[in-house]
Each structure stands twice: as C-alpha cells, then as structure tokens.
Design a protein around this motif. Structure first.
Motif, PDB file in Angstrom:
ATOM      1  N   GLY A 255       0.801  -1.220   0.000  1.00 29.40           N
ATOM      2  CA  GLY A 255       0.000   0.000   0.000  1.00 29.40           C
ATOM      3  C   GLY A 255       0.832   1.268   0.000  1.00 29.40           C
ATOM      4  N   ILE A 256       2.131   1.162   0.319  1.00 25.32           N
ATOM      5  CA  ILE A 256       2.970   2.362   0.378  1.00 25.32           C
ATOM      6  C   ILE A 256       3.965   2.397  -0.794  1.00 25.32           C
ATOM      7  N   LEU A 257       4.690   1.311  -0.990  1.00 25.44           N
ATOM      8  CA  LEU A 257       5.715   1.313  -2.036  1.00 25.44           C
ATOM      9  C   LEU A 257       5.208   0.689  -3.333  1.00 25.44           C
ATOM     10  N   ASP A 258       5.555   1.346  -4.462  1.00 28.76           N
ATOM     11  CA  ASP A 258       5.221   0.765  -5.765  1.00 28.76           C
ATOM     12  C   ASP A 258       6.313  -0.196  -6.211  1.00 28.76           C
ATOM     13  N   SER A 259       7.529   0.062  -5.774  1.00 26.20           N
ATOM     14  CA  SER A 259       8.629  -0.810  -6.177  1.00 26.20           C
ATOM     15  C   SER A 259       9.727  -0.749  -5.133  1.00 26.20           C
ATOM     16  N   VAL A 260      10.566  -1.794  -5.118  1.00 28.37           N
ATOM     17  CA  VAL A 260      11.686  -1.854  -4.184  1.00 28.37           C
ATOM     18  C   VAL A 260      12.959  -1.993  -5.008  1.00 28.37           C
ATOM     19  N   ASN A 261      13.947  -1.169  -4.707  1.00 29.10           N
ATOM     20  CA  ASN A 261      15.196  -1.246  -5.465  1.00 29.10           C
ATOM     21  C   ASN A 261      16.062  -2.414  -4.974  1.00 29.10           C
ATOM     22  N   ASN A 262      16.822  -2.973  -5.841  1.00 24.44           N
ATOM     23  CA  ASN A 262      17.767  -4.066  -5.527  1.00 24.44           C
ATOM     24  C   ASN A 262      17.080  -5.269  -4.897  1.00 24.44           C
ATOM     25  N   ALA A 263      15.806  -5.486  -5.233  1.00 23.30           N
ATOM     26  CA  ALA A 263      15.063  -6.571  -4.574  1.00 23.30           C
ATOM     27  C   ALA A 263      15.646  -7.939  -4.913  1.00 23.30           C
ATOM     28  N   GLY A 264      16.352  -8.035  -6.042  1.00 24.90           N
ATOM     29  CA  GLY A 264      16.868  -9.339  -6.461  1.00 24.90           C
ATOM     30  C   GLY A 264      18.244  -9.672  -5.895  1.00 24.90           C
ATOM     31  N   ASP A 265      18.810  -8.791  -5.049  1.00 22.66           N
ATOM     32  CA  ASP A 265      20.156  -9.043  -4.534  1.00 22.66           C
ATOM     33  C   ASP A 265      20.217 -10.319  -3.698  1.00 22.66           C
ATOM     34  N   CYS A 270      25.100 -17.560   0.851  1.00 26.68           N
ATOM     35  CA  CYS A 270      24.140 -18.664   0.709  1.00 26.68           C
ATOM     36  C   CYS A 270      23.124 -18.425  -0.408  1.00 26.68           C
ATOM     37  N   ASP A 271      23.293 -17.315  -1.156  1.00 27.34           N
ATOM     38  CA  ASP A 271      22.441 -17.058  -2.319  1.00 27.34           C
ATOM     39  C   ASP A 271      20.960 -16.882  -2.018  1.00 27.34           C
ATOM     40  N   THR A 272      20.599 -16.554  -0.773  1.00 30.45           N
ATOM     41  CA  THR A 272      19.178 -16.294  -0.532  1.00 30.45           C
ATOM     42  C   THR A 272      18.902 -14.799  -0.709  1.00 30.45           C
ATOM     43  N   THR A 273      17.618 -14.452  -0.869  1.00 35.77           N
ATOM     44  CA  THR A 273      17.226 -13.040  -0.917  1.00 35.77           C
ATOM     45  C   THR A 273      16.651 -12.676   0.445  1.00 35.77           C
ATOM     46  N   GLY A 274      15.912 -11.608   0.527  1.00 35.84           N
ATOM     47  CA  GLY A 274      15.326 -11.210   1.814  1.00 35.84           C
ATOM     48  C   GLY A 274      16.099 -10.035   2.381  1.00 35.84           C
ATOM     49  N   THR A 275      16.125  -9.925   3.701  1.00 40.67           N
ATOM     50  CA  THR A 275      16.856  -8.819   4.313  1.00 40.67           C
ATOM     51  C   THR A 275      18.337  -8.991   4.025  1.00 40.67           C
ATOM     52  N   LEU A 342      27.466  -8.567   0.184  1.00 37.45           N
ATOM     53  CA  LEU A 342      26.108  -8.549   0.731  1.00 37.45           C
ATOM     54  C   LEU A 342      25.890  -9.824   1.547  1.00 37.45           C
ATOM     55  N   TYR A 343      25.196  -9.678   2.689  1.00 34.66           N
ATOM     56  CA  TYR A 343      24.952 -10.835   3.543  1.00 34.66           C
ATOM     57  C   TYR A 343      23.496 -10.871   3.998  1.00 34.66           C
ATOM     58  N   CYS A 344      22.928 -12.074   4.033  1.00 35.65           N
ATOM     59  CA  CYS A 344      21.584 -12.202   4.592  1.00 35.65           C
ATOM     60  C   CYS A 344      21.688 -12.124   6.120  1.00 35.65           C
ATOM     61  N   PHE A 345      20.552 -12.006   6.777  1.00 35.56           N
ATOM     62  CA  PHE A 345      20.554 -11.849   8.236  1.00 35.56           C
ATOM     63  C   PHE A 345      21.260 -13.026   8.922  1.00 35.56           C
TER      64      PHE A 345
END
Ligand SMILES: [Zn+2]
Ligand SMILES: [Zn+2]
Length: 412
Positions: A255-265, A270-275, A342-345
C-alpha cells in the motif's frame, strides 16, 4: 522526497508588500496564506494530515461516554479553516515534520533502497508514508490517555468500558478509506520493527544514558501501540465490517511502495534473498544478536559486554564503526568474508557472533586479563548459562574442542 523551502523573495520585500494591504482582513488573509505556504514547504503534501495532528481538539480527559462520531469528525483533514498557525502549533508542526522525515529515511533504507541513507521514496510513496505516519500519530495522541487497567476504570463496568473505547477507536479509524488504512497498517508494522530493535537496546541499557532514542512522540507511545486492543481490534472490526481481507501482518511495504530497489540481490554466502546487509545497513543490525546465545546468558560475559561493548554502540555510526572493527579482525573460516559483500541476516549474524567473542577475548587480554583454562565446550557450553561458579572458573571465550578428541582425553 524533500519539500522545497526556497522562497523567491527576501523578507524586506515581503514586508513592503504586506504594508500595501488595504485593511486588516486582507493582511490576516495574506499572513494566513503565507504561513500555510511555509507549512507546506516544511511538511509537503501530507500537510492536511500534519495540521490535523496539531489542531485536533484533544479531549483532555477522554471518557468512555464521549461520542465516537464526534471524535471521528472533529477537525477533519479536508477542513479549510482560515486559522493562522500560531507559534505553539508551528513548533509542534516543525518537531513532528522532523520526526516523520527521519522515520522516512529509515523506512526508505530498510524497505525501499538499502544503498541510500536518505529517503529515495517517489513523491507518491513519500506522501503515502507521511500521511500514514501522521494519522497514526493523531490516533495515538487521541487515545494515549486510555488504559484498560487504570484506576478510574473501576467506575465503569469493565466490559462496557472496553466496548465503549473500542467503538471510539473504530470510529476514529473508520474515516479513512480501506487503502489508507492498509497504508497505516504497513506503517505500523514498520514501527513495530523499529521498536523491537529499540527495546532490545533499551533492555540492555537500563543503566546507560547513551541509548539511541526514538522520536519523542513514539518513544512514549511504544508500549501503548501494541497493547492488546489498542489498534489491532479496531483494525479487525473495520476489515470485517467492510468485508475485506486483512493485510499480511509482516508486510511493511504493502500500500505504500510501488517498487523496491535491488530486490533481487543475493547473499554472497548462501544465495538467498530477503533482508540483505551491506555497509549502508550495518547500522540496522539488532545489537541483541551480537553475542552467541549461551554467552549472552553467561552473567560474567554479559556484564563485560554491557560495560565494554555497549558504550561503543551508542549511535548508528558507532555501530557501523564497530562492525568495521569486527571485519578487520576476521579469522579462521571467516578470513575471506569481504566487508563490501552482501549478507543475509543469518549469515551476517553468524559472522558477527563469531568475531564478537574473539574481539572480547583480545580486548580483555590487552587490558591485563589472564583467561582461566578453556572450558572444553567453549562458547557453546550450556553449563555457563545456569552455573555461575562454572562460568567464573572456566574461560568460555574460546572455540569448543572437538568432541571426539574430548572423549579420548576423558578415556586416558
Ligand atoms: Zn546468507
Ligand atoms: Zn563451560
């Protein structure tokens, strides 16, 4: 998005123009229009929502018998009151605008684009975020004084009291469209996320004066917002009355964001996405996860952490520097982890926890501590969590010894 504060005329010229006003009414109208323009420059398109927060006739001592529809209708956002914004209200407007701006920066960093520390929300996204924040602020201000457990609640039959307040809360929220409510709901999830980090800091820093503080109006309300029935019940009432599905409880962007940048990083390990953590978002890492679980419950080590590490984490910039220092120290299997990656949580937590105890050991030794004999279970030892004698007699800032070797030692 930042509002523009550039005004094309200097004060002298404006003064001259105002002196040409034919009568006081015209002068008043001119002053009103100027103060509204200045307020717009400060707040941006969420001005009607921001103005409602400072103008709302807060019922000083809210009572369950106050009329819900009167509370909902008071000082509506679209009212075009020709009331000059007096000095007190200007100051409140200013303070609230600064707080909302900081929150927007943080929201943008956490949810829109983790490469920028200032908001990169589009004009529309920024407007939705700010409107939602001001509406939550208004709601909290109105109902802040209520407490189900308050002494004066005894004057009323409990269930009746509760029902009256829920009716008022539902009415105040009902003036918004379903989309606007979804935006508020996402903004609320965002505040929840920040609060969980803040409360972990605060819990650690009961005796510290250095804690990072939330903007004032929220810090006083943090306990209130998530109290049972404060916002969840009115929201649920409205979803079911309007026959719409409740928004997902973990979504901060819906409801707030139309798009998220770098969402595919992807995480470099470990090659996961997310935070995903990168240098710009190191400062968002929740400090409570820096120590491995069992070390956290070792009273000696916990106290040492509070005395020596906590004071080094007293601002986002300080936390960033500290994580930089942990990277400089990296050893063993982590020797090649790159701070620029870049690192996942999960991976980032594993890395930081493994460097954290090494840092503490080195620091203590440098300042003259002679570690006692290593506990064979090292940082993983369970006994250190419940047996203070054991925790004091053995060193736990060390790797666990290989269990098979341990068995051989025991056998000989
Ligand atoms: Zn990972
Ligand atoms: Zn042990």
């Amino acid at each position: 998005m930042r509002s523009s504060t550039a005004f094309p005329l200097n004060d002298d010229i404006i003064g001259h123009i105002l002196r040409f006003c034919a009568d006081f009414e015209t002068l008043q109208a001119a002053i009103h229009s100027i103060s509204r323009q200045v307020a717009y420059n400060l707040v941006g398109p969420a001005l009607p929502q921001a103005l409602r927060v400072v103008r709302y006739p807060y019922f000083d001592n809210c009572k369950p018998e106050d009329d819900p529809s009167a509370m909902a209708a008071a000082c509506p956002e679209d009212s075009n009151v020709l009331e000059a914004i007096n000095f007190d209200k200007q100051a409140m407007l200013d303070e609230n605008a600064r707080a909302v701006e900081k929150l927007e920066d943080l929201y943008s960093l956490m949810d829109k684009d983790r490469t920028s520390k200032t908001s990169v929300l589009t004009a529309e996204e920024s407007c939705r975020f700010c409107c939602a924040m001001y509406r939550l602020m208004l709601y909290c201000n109105i109902f802040y004084s209520y407490d189900y457990n308050m002494e004066h609640g005894q004057e009323y039959d409990d269930e009746e009291y509760r029902r009256a307040i829920i009716a008022q809360r539902t009415a105040v929220l009902s003036v918004y469209s379903t989309n606007e409510l979804r935006q508020m709901y996402s903004a609320l999830q965002f505040l929840t996320e920040i609060a969980s980090t803040l409360s972990s800091l605060r819990a650690r820093r009961v005796h510290s004066t250095h804690g990072r503080t939330a903007p004032m109006m929220f810090s006083t309300l943090l306990g209130e917002i998530w109290a049972e029935g404060f916002l969840d019940t009115p929201f649920e009432n409205i979803w079911s009355a309007r026959k719409v599905t409740a928004p997902p409880s973990k979504s901060l962007t819906e409801g707030i964001l139309d798009s998220v940048n770098n969402a595919g990083d992807l995480c470099s390990q470990c090659d996961t996405t997310g935070t995903i953590y990168s240098t710009t978002t190191w400062c968002l890492f929740p400090v409570k996860y820096l120590l491995k679980d069992n070390l956290l419950e070792n009273p000696l080590i916990n106290r040492y952490f509070e005395d020596v590490v906590d004071p080094r984490l007293n601002s986002p910039a300080a936390l960033e520097r500290f994580i930089g220092a942990l990277f400089a120290l990296r050893t063993g299997e982590f020797a090649f982890w790159d701070p620029a990656d870049l690192y996942c949580f999960e991976c980032f937590t594993e890395f930081l926890q493994n460097q954290m105890w090494v840092w503490m050991l080195k620091h203590a030794v440098r300042y003259g501590w002679t570690p006692p004999e290593n506990c064979p279970y090292g940082w993983d030892c369970e006994q250190q969590t419940y047996d203070e004698g054991h925790a004091n007699v053995w060193n736990h800032l060390c790797e666990p010894v290989d269990e098979t070797l341990q068995d051989v030692d025991d056998a000989t």
